[in-house]
Scaffold this motif. Structure first.
Motif: not given
Ligand code: UDP
Ligand code: MG
Length: 316
Positions: A91, A93, A95, A197
């Motif tokens: 991902d 972000d 995460q 996030r």
């Protein structure tokens, strides 16, 4: 080479950091890599940033969609474009902790393991309603398809053979998490904690989550159809009892007393027929969508340094 596939939708605050963090980590660990950013129709500067990165760094490939097709499509576009002997999904972000990629890579490198699956220790910060909902969703899919989906995530490393198998699957409505389990192969698990996030917001709204769940349930299991059958049996038993009761009242009791029964029966059956039709209709709409054989996504352009150089030398 390891291909890191990064779906990005309105991630202008994250792409540069993600590229540098992941790149640095893999270089430090002596892993040959490429980063494949898939811009899923962002409305912010995401494409500007990733195409810029792709121009300046030959290890970065930027894929641009013509509109927002959703994370699933971005994952499959990445898998198709990726050239590595292994691919890992990440991902944008961060995460999913990038260090785990190295751990996955080491397991894969030893051979014998085709898929290294990242499983969530904890789900990170989530609203309790969402937690309950996702628990139910994965239980239903898990029960009916025999895949253990409870702590599954999109964070997976796949060997080339598994990637090719996925690329060959023809369906339009994809569900990476379940499909990558469905194809089988030797799978090993690593566990990780979901980080919070830091920049930007989650791209999921309640509406999109419900749509995601309903879509995946109907494309991965036919359990709702079986529920209809069970309902049918139950209604049949109820109508049998009520039918006998009505007849009894007609011959040995007061026939007017039968009216409520008729009403109840009518209400019951018509509501169940409606419900069943709804579910059947949903499957028909799936068939309709699949039969159209539309592409899963449309790529507007791909920026890759090698291609740019080639284009230049060809032109000269
Ligand atoms: N994403 C995407 N297309 C979308 C929605 C999300 O490519 O339509 C990407 C997003 O950029 C991120 C990843 O999918 O890299 C996970 O999204 P998000 O963090 O919003 O989901 P969450 O972590 O809340 O499940
Ligand atoms: Mg996220």
């Amino acid at each position: 080479m390891l291909s890191v596939i990064i779906p990005s939708y309105n991630e202008e605050g994250n792409v540069e950091k993600t590229a540098s963090v992941v790149g640095k980590l893999l270089r430090e660990n002596g892993i040959d890599y490429e980063l494949v950013f898939v811009n899923d129709g962002s409305s912010d500067r995401t494409w500007e940033l990733i195409s810029g990165l792709a121009v300046s760094d030959s290890r970065i490939t930027a894929v641009n969609f013509s509109r927002n097709f959703g994370k699933e499509s971005a994952i499959f576009a990445g898998l198709e474009v990726a050239a590595g002997e292994a691919c890992v999904l990440l991902d944008c972000d961060l995460q999913f902790p990038p260090e785990v990629i190295v751990e996955m890579y080491r397991i894969w490198e030893q051979g014998g393991v085709d898929i290294v699956e990242g499983r969530k220790n904890s789900r990170g910060k989530e609203n309790p309603l969402y937690k309950m909902f996702s628990l139910f969703f994965y239980k239903l899919i898990g029960r009916s398809s025999g895949l253990d989906m409870q702590a599954a995530s999109d964070f997976k490393l796949l060997d080339r053979s598994a990637v090719d198998a996925l690329n060959k699957m023809p369906e339009r409505l994809t569900f990476f998490r379940a499909m990558s389990s469905w194809i089988g192969f030797n799978t090993e698990r690593v566990y990780f904690d979901v980080a919070d996030r830091e920049i930007g917001e989650s791209k999921w709204s309640l509406k999109s989550l419900v749509r995601f769940a309903v879509n995946n349930i109907t494309s991965f299991t036919s359990a709702p159809l079986h529920i209809v059958t069970v309902f049918g049996v139950i209604t049949f038993i109820i109508s049998l009892i009520l039918g006998i009761d009505t007849l009894y009242n007609k011959f040995w009791g007061n026939s007017e007393a039968g009216f409520p029964t008729v009403i109840i029966l009518q209400l019951l059956t018509s509501s169940i027929i409606m419900f069943s039709l709804g579910i059947i209709g949903y499957y028909i709409s799936k068939i309709y969508e699949e039969i159209k054989r539309r592409p899963r996504y449309i790529i507007r352009e791909i920026v890759k340094k090698d291609d740019l150089n080639q284009g230049e030398s060809n032109g000269k």
